[in-house]
Design a protein around this motif. Structure first.
Motif, short mmCIF file in Angstrom:
data_model
loop_
_atom_site.label_atom_id
_atom_site.label_comp_id
_atom_site.label_asym_id
_atom_site.label_seq_id
_atom_site.Cartn_x
_atom_site.Cartn_y
_atom_site.Cartn_z
N ALA A 128 -2.29 -0.17 0.29
CA ALA A 128 -3.36 0.00 -0.69
C ALA A 128 -2.86 0.89 -1.82
O ALA A 128 -1.96 1.73 -1.62
CB ALA A 128 -4.59 0.61 -0.05
N ASN A 129 -3.42 0.71 -2.98
CA ASN A 129 -3.04 1.53 -4.12
C ASN A 129 -3.54 2.96 -3.96
O ASN A 129 -4.57 3.20 -3.30
CB ASN A 129 -3.62 0.93 -5.41
N GLY A 130 -2.85 3.90 -4.56
CA GLY A 130 -3.31 5.27 -4.60
C GLY A 130 -4.48 5.41 -5.56
O GLY A 130 -4.87 4.47 -6.26
N TYR A 131 -5.05 6.61 -5.59
CA TYR A 131 -6.20 6.84 -6.48
C TYR A 131 -6.22 8.29 -6.91
O TYR A 131 -5.67 9.17 -6.23
CB TYR A 131 -7.51 6.45 -5.80
N GLU A 132 -6.85 8.53 -8.05
CA GLU A 132 -6.95 9.88 -8.59
C GLU A 132 -8.16 9.94 -9.50
O GLU A 132 -8.76 8.90 -9.85
CB GLU A 132 -5.69 10.24 -9.38
N LEU A 133 -8.53 11.14 -9.87
CA LEU A 133 -9.66 11.32 -10.77
C LEU A 133 -9.28 10.84 -12.16
O LEU A 133 -8.33 11.34 -12.76
CB LEU A 133 -10.08 12.79 -10.82
N CYS A 138 -11.38 1.75 1.74
CA CYS A 138 -9.95 2.01 1.56
C CYS A 138 -9.33 0.93 0.69
O CYS A 138 -9.43 -0.26 0.99
CB CYS A 138 -9.28 2.04 2.93
N GLY A 139 -8.71 1.34 -0.40
CA GLY A 139 -8.09 0.39 -1.32
C GLY A 139 -8.90 0.16 -2.57
O GLY A 139 -8.38 -0.35 -3.57
N VAL A 140 -10.18 0.53 -2.53
CA VAL A 140 -11.03 0.38 -3.72
C VAL A 140 -11.55 1.75 -4.17
O VAL A 140 -12.52 1.83 -4.91
CB VAL A 140 -12.21 -0.60 -3.46
N GLU A 141 -10.88 2.81 -3.73
CA GLU A 141 -11.32 4.16 -4.08
C GLU A 141 -11.33 4.39 -5.59
O GLU A 141 -12.24 5.03 -6.11
CB GLU A 141 -10.41 5.22 -3.42
N GLN A 142 -10.31 3.86 -6.27
CA GLN A 142 -10.23 4.07 -7.71
C GLN A 142 -11.42 3.45 -8.42
O GLN A 142 -12.05 4.07 -9.28
CB GLN A 142 -8.94 3.48 -8.27
N GLU A 143 -11.75 2.22 -8.03
CA GLU A 143 -12.91 1.55 -8.64
C GLU A 143 -14.19 2.33 -8.39
O GLU A 143 -14.99 2.56 -9.31
CB GLU A 143 -13.06 0.14 -8.08
N MET A 144 -14.41 2.77 -7.13
CA MET A 144 -15.66 3.44 -6.80
C MET A 144 -15.75 4.81 -7.49
O MET A 144 -16.83 5.19 -7.98
CB MET A 144 -15.79 3.61 -5.29
N SER A 145 -14.64 5.54 -7.53
CA SER A 145 -14.69 6.85 -8.19
C SER A 145 -14.89 6.68 -9.70
O SER A 145 -15.60 7.47 -10.34
CB SER A 145 -13.43 7.65 -7.90
N ASP A 146 -14.26 5.65 -10.29
CA ASP A 146 -14.43 5.40 -11.72
C ASP A 146 -15.87 5.04 -12.07
O ASP A 146 -16.33 5.29 -13.19
CB ASP A 146 -13.51 4.26 -12.18
N ARG A 147 -16.58 4.43 -11.12
CA ARG A 147 -17.97 4.02 -11.36
C ARG A 147 -18.98 5.15 -11.23
O ARG A 147 -20.16 4.97 -11.53
CB ARG A 147 -18.35 2.87 -10.41
N CYS A 148 -18.53 6.32 -10.76
CA CYS A 148 -19.44 7.47 -10.64
C CYS A 148 -19.87 7.94 -12.03
O CYS A 148 -19.02 8.12 -12.91
CB CYS A 148 -18.77 8.62 -9.89
#
Length: 551
Positions: free
Chosen positions: A86-91, A355-365
């Motif tokens: 899965a891809n990594g994610y960050e703020l 897991c794997g869609v963390e970036q999308e979900m955090s970006d949607r906050c």
């Protein structure tokens, strides 16, 4: 002609088999012809181009795995040749919170018939609770159950009692075991249910558990928060609580948690302490008297019209298959968007399955604080799993894998579709309460019952539960509506499934059409016009999460 394969996202390098494909069978998709190198069972995926070891595999437009060895075009991707990735994610520096709400004009003035509470919430049901603060009181709770349910008309008829009696009669008549095995069951409710004494009270629910003492003090605090969520829940009229007295989960702790959720709490609440009361007979008779008085008060509440903005829907999946992420999950995701546009609330939980869609979900906050909190919760959860010798990659069950969900990232990318496309209004840690309309992310395990228990404790007054393999999970106080991802399951397990979204796979309706149909059904269930199968079957599952590692 029915479509045989599907590419979920333009960037994907796998196709989903919508039906069984035989070895050397050719299929055409968007002008390209593919030859199957082996049998591809329905729900599984095959490579659209040759892959070598280490190549990325994309589905739903995100990284879901990497090839462990060479995979030829037209070959099935499986646990033998693919591993989780899965891809990594960050703020992110910027939020991605713009969205196009669906047209909700048809429901704008629509209402449902619900139970209005003093704090402004509206229930889809009207239950009384009997709760032990500690497992030592479970037996006393069972004694109350035996005393109250039959006499008040809530005891369920023995659906299979007549069948058992017929077998016993055959045995006494000298019938052999082989004939017993050949005996056919026919539906028989073995007698009518007694009429209710309190016609406006849907039932008395008994929430036994194995917590309240031992463990760590944080477990007791969390349990009290969850129980407070149920006591203050819109579907609950009042509660009887049994305490031993010396346990970690003290009465004052429960009262503090109730006050956090409803500072003006005014429902009837009776708390009995066995060590203060003395004799068990005194405890039980006091509990019966007080519960009966509370039921008289609860019976005064009747269904009245309420706006759809008062609905709070929990989004859950269990026994998922390779079709869940392309039929049932996006269908309730569309329902989620509809309700969000109408001012209602929805809860997306099961963090191991994000897991794997963390970036999308955090970006949607909507705000940075929630995005930061989501990332911290995900990383902490993953770290604790790894410290226990596990990890999110171990989330898929044998049933998931058998039916095409071979990595956690594939499972997660499909599971996230339940949340639709709206911005994330709030990020909650278990067992916090929903306070914001819109999409709420709630940290829970992927375990069906633990997660459903948590969503209802946070305020869900209806739960939409998708399944591809079939699971009977329910909840004591909130209707759990089951949706099948495929038509075969709906036909085979019709006694536990409410809605079929296999119609999407069959080409009979679109995701949007299914989502609209689901919302109409939710309104009927919320109004008491339709009874969910989980309620009909008495599926009262309740498992508190102790915050240990549970995937």
């Amino acid at each position: 002609m029915k479509q045989k394969v599907l590419k979920v996202h333009p960037h994907d390098n796998v196709l989903v088999a919508l039906q069984d494909l035989e070895k050397e069978e050719t299929v055409e998709y968007n002008g390209t012809v593919y030859t199957m190198q082996e049998k591809i069972p329905a729900k599984h995926k095959f490579a659209v181009a040759p892959m070598k070891e280490g190549d990325a595999i994309y589905m739903y437009g995100v990284l879901v795995g990497r090839a462990q060895r060479t995979i030829s075009a037209g070959s099935r991707i499986a646990v033998e040749n693919v591993h989780h990735a899965a891809n990594g994610y960050e703020l992110a520096a910027q939020r991605k919170t713009t969205w196009q709400p669906p047209d909700v004009s048809r429901w704008q003035q629509q209402t449902f018939m619900g139970y209005h509470r003093a704090n402004g919430s509206v229930g889809t049901a009207n239950y009384w609770l009997v709760i032990p603060l500690v497992f030592c009181e479970n037996r006393n709770v069972e004694v109350l159950k035996e005393a109250l349910l039959p006499e008040l008309g809530y005891a369920r008829p023995g659906k299979y009692a007549a069948f058992t009696r017929s077998l016993a009669a055959k045995q006494r008549a000298g019938v052999g075991s082989q004939q017993i095995l050949e005996t056919v069951y026919t539906e028989d409710t073995a007698g009518a249910q007694n009429s209710r004494v309190f016609e406006n009270v849907d039932g008395i629910k008994f929430l036994t558990h194995d917590g309240g003492c031992g463990g760590i003090r944080q477990d007791a605090q969390t349990l009290c928060g969850l129980l407070a969520g149920y006591i203050t829940h819109a579907n609950v009229a009042g509660a009887t609580v049994l305490s031993l007295g010396c346990q970690n989960a003290q009465i004052s702790m429960l009262q503090d948690e109730i006050n956090k959720r409803d500072p003006g709490f005014s429902k009837p609440l009776y708390i009995l302490d066995q060590q203060q009361t003395g004799a068990e007979s005194q405890l039980i008779t006091d509990a019966i008297r007080q519960t009966f008085a509370g039921l008289m008060i609860a019976n005064q509440c009747t269904r009245q019209p309420a706006p759809l903005s008062k609905l709070c829907i929990g989004l859950e999946c269990g026994g998922s298959d390779g079709f869940s992420g392309i039929s049932a999950n996006p269908a309730i995701g569309y329902t989620s968007d509809l309700l969000t546009a109408l001012g209602g609330s929805v809860i997306l939980a099961e963090f191991p399955e994000l897991c794997g869609v963390e970036q999308e979900m955090s970006d949607r906050c909507r705000n940075v604080d929630d995005a930061t909190r989501f990332i911290q919760l995900m990383r902490t959860y993953q770290q604790r799993a790894e410290e226990a010798g596990s990890g999110f990659d171990m989330n898929p069950s044998p049933g998931n894998i058998k039916d095409g969900l071979i990595t956690d990232a594939i499972k997660s990318a499909g599971a996230a579709k339940k949340g639709g496309t709206s911005p994330v209004a709030a990020v909650l840690d278990y067992p916090e309460m929903v306070r914001q309309p819109g999409l709420n992310l709630l940290c829970t395990p992927g375990n069906d019952v633990e997660s459903t228990t948590a969503e209802v404790g946070s305020g869900a007054n209806v739960v939409l539960f998708t399944t591809g393999l079939g699971t009977p999970t329910g909840n004591p106080i909130a209707p759990v509506i089951k949706l099948s991802s495929n038509t075969k399951l709906y036909q085979r397990m019709h006694d536990i499934i409410d809605i079929n979204t296999g119609t999407i796979i069959d080409g009979e309706e679109t995701i949007a059409e299914a989502g609209e149909r689901i919302l109409d059904y939710v309104i009927q269930v919320a109004s008491g016009a339709i009874t969910a199968k989980s309620v009909l079957n008495g599926q009262d599952d309740f498992i508190p999460w102790k915050r240990g590692v549970s995937l």
